[in-house]
Design a protein around this motif. Sequence first.
Motif, PDB file in Angstrom:
ATOM      1  N   ASP A   1      -4.842  -0.052   8.337  1.00 16.04           N
ATOM      2  CA  ASP A   1      -4.602   1.284   7.799  1.00 16.04           C
ATOM      3  C   ASP A   1      -3.112   1.626   7.756  1.00 16.04           C
ATOM      4  O   ASP A   1      -2.713   2.740   8.087  1.00 16.04           O
ATOM      5  CB  ASP A   1      -5.361   2.337   8.610  1.00 16.04           C
TER       6      ASP A   1
ATOM      7  N   ARG B   1       0.858  -1.190   0.000  1.00 18.13           N
ATOM      8  CA  ARG B   1       0.000   0.000   0.000  1.00 18.13           C
ATOM      9  C   ARG B   1       0.892   1.237   0.000  1.00 18.13           C
ATOM     10  O   ARG B   1       1.799   1.348   0.820  1.00 18.13           O
ATOM     11  CB  ARG B   1      -0.908   0.054   1.226  1.00 18.13           C
TER      12      ARG B   1
ATOM     13  N   GLN C   1      -2.196   0.491  -4.519  1.00 19.28           N
ATOM     14  CA  GLN C   1      -2.001  -0.772  -3.821  1.00 19.28           C
ATOM     15  C   GLN C   1      -2.237  -1.946  -4.764  1.00 19.28           C
ATOM     16  O   GLN C   1      -2.938  -1.827  -5.767  1.00 19.28           O
ATOM     17  CB  GLN C   1      -2.932  -0.870  -2.619  1.00 19.28           C
TER      18      GLN C   1
ATOM     19  N   GLU D   1      -5.244  -3.094   4.879  1.00 12.02           N
ATOM     20  CA  GLU D   1      -6.293  -2.076   4.805  1.00 12.02           C
ATOM     21  C   GLU D   1      -6.966  -1.897   6.169  1.00 12.02           C
ATOM     22  O   GLU D   1      -7.220  -0.770   6.606  1.00 12.02           O
ATOM     23  CB  GLU D   1      -7.329  -2.482   3.759  1.00 12.02           C
TER      24      GLU D   1
ATOM     25  N   PHE E   1      -4.805   5.801  -2.405  1.00 14.54           N
ATOM     26  CA  PHE E   1      -3.846   4.724  -2.188  1.00 14.54           C
ATOM     27  C   PHE E   1      -3.545   4.004  -3.502  1.00 14.54           C
ATOM     28  O   PHE E   1      -4.448   3.702  -4.277  1.00 14.54           O
ATOM     29  CB  PHE E   1      -4.389   3.703  -1.177  1.00 14.54           C
TER      30      PHE E   1
ATOM     31  N   ARG F   1       0.455   2.238   5.645  1.00 16.03           N
ATOM     32  CA  ARG F   1       0.717   2.870   4.357  1.00 16.03           C
ATOM     33  C   ARG F   1       2.207   2.914   4.074  1.00 16.03           C
ATOM     34  O   ARG F   1       3.031   2.855   4.974  1.00 16.03           O
ATOM     35  CB  ARG F   1       0.127   4.281   4.322  1.00 16.03           C
ATOM     36  N   ASN F   2       2.535   3.029   2.793  1.00 13.00           N
ATOM     37  CA  ASN F   2       3.927   3.105   2.327  1.00 13.00           C
ATOM     38  C   ASN F   2       4.745   1.912   2.820  1.00 13.00           C
ATOM     39  O   ASN F   2       5.831   2.060   3.385  1.00 13.00           O
ATOM     40  CB  ASN F   2       4.571   4.426   2.773  1.00 13.00           C
TER      41      ASN F   2
ATOM     42  N   LYS G   1       0.498   3.836  14.055  1.00 12.13           N
ATOM     43  CA  LYS G   1      -0.935   4.110  13.899  1.00 12.13           C
ATOM     44  C   LYS G   1      -1.563   4.486  15.234  1.00 12.13           C
ATOM     45  O   LYS G   1      -2.349   5.424  15.334  1.00 12.13           O
ATOM     46  CB  LYS G   1      -1.637   2.882  13.322  1.00 12.13           C
TER      47      LYS G   1
ATOM     48  N   TYR H   1       0.593   5.494  -0.116  1.00 11.02           N
ATOM     49  CA  TYR H   1      -0.316   6.632  -0.014  1.00 11.02           C
ATOM     50  C   TYR H   1       0.180   7.769  -0.898  1.00 11.02           C
ATOM     51  O   TYR H   1       1.316   8.224  -0.770  1.00 11.02           O
ATOM     52  CB  TYR H   1      -0.429   7.115   1.429  1.00 11.02           C
TER      53      TYR H   1
END
Length: 308
Positions: free
Chosen positions: A250, A217, A228, A247, A226, A252-253, A292, A219
């Motif tokens: 959550d 994923r 992905q 997902e 996104f 990202r990168n 997160k 961002y």
Amino acid sequence: MEAESDDNLASQVEEIEALSAIYGDEWCVVDEMSRVYCIQVTDGEEKHQWALCLQVILPTDYPRLSPPIYELNAPWLKGQERIELSRSLDEVYLQNIGEPVLFLWVERVREFLMEKGERDLTGPSSSAKESCEQDDVEGTVTVVMSPASSDTGSDLSPVQDEELPPIHHGEPITDKRSTFQAHLAPVVSVRQVKQVQGKLMENKKIANATNNILAYRIYCEDRNSFLQDCDDDGETAAGGRMLHIMELLDVRNVLVIVSRWYGGILLGPDRFKHINNCTRNILDTCGYLEAKDDSASKGKKTKSKKSK
């Protein structure tokens, strides 16, 4: 209270085992620790013109006190149809409070799809089937799937000249001579994903793995979206399950690849549990879950200050 909790857990285990036996590969354990499951429900037709994914989270006090938390995922399910199906599932629960309802929910969704198939014989448009946009709860983030075969120089990559990112390796999980190990790298472009894949394949052991299952994923801040994708590498739906976990969390990168070396003894659905656990564990070890949590904590503090 402990006795009630044990009864709930025993009931959940019994229900999950039954659903796994009934639906086979359609039933998916997304995250066993968090009790997250999903099932791909179809209209029963050979071509499966209408299908959706029913995802559920089981609270600790389900089924005695609380209903499952559910989400309905399908590109074509919008507006009034989504409201009608949700109301229908709520009615099923209210008619069976205190009892397991997942089987009833799945079959109600299937009835809904069959009824829809009878009303609309054309099926969803090809654009709806291929659509990779997902309805976000707040309607702010679009998900763009990156084709697995896309060129490494794709314009979708935010950065064109990147260095090879650091690669982290997780603790192996071994079950009946089969071994699973996750590898993680921070990435900001498809080019970096390809670089990491190439670097890992230089290791003969990893290159000779039975499967190297991939999900990432990225961002894109300028588009608030996104980028992905995932790759099963021969293990049907395994990459999609990994991506689904990412997902839900959550993150990202980040790129995660799970290598699996088959030991000669069939593991059945347990292989997906190990792949999912490898994914979650390495994300946790590398601080993605902590980041997160910190972000959520800061958000709460900011809201608190504003309220003062």
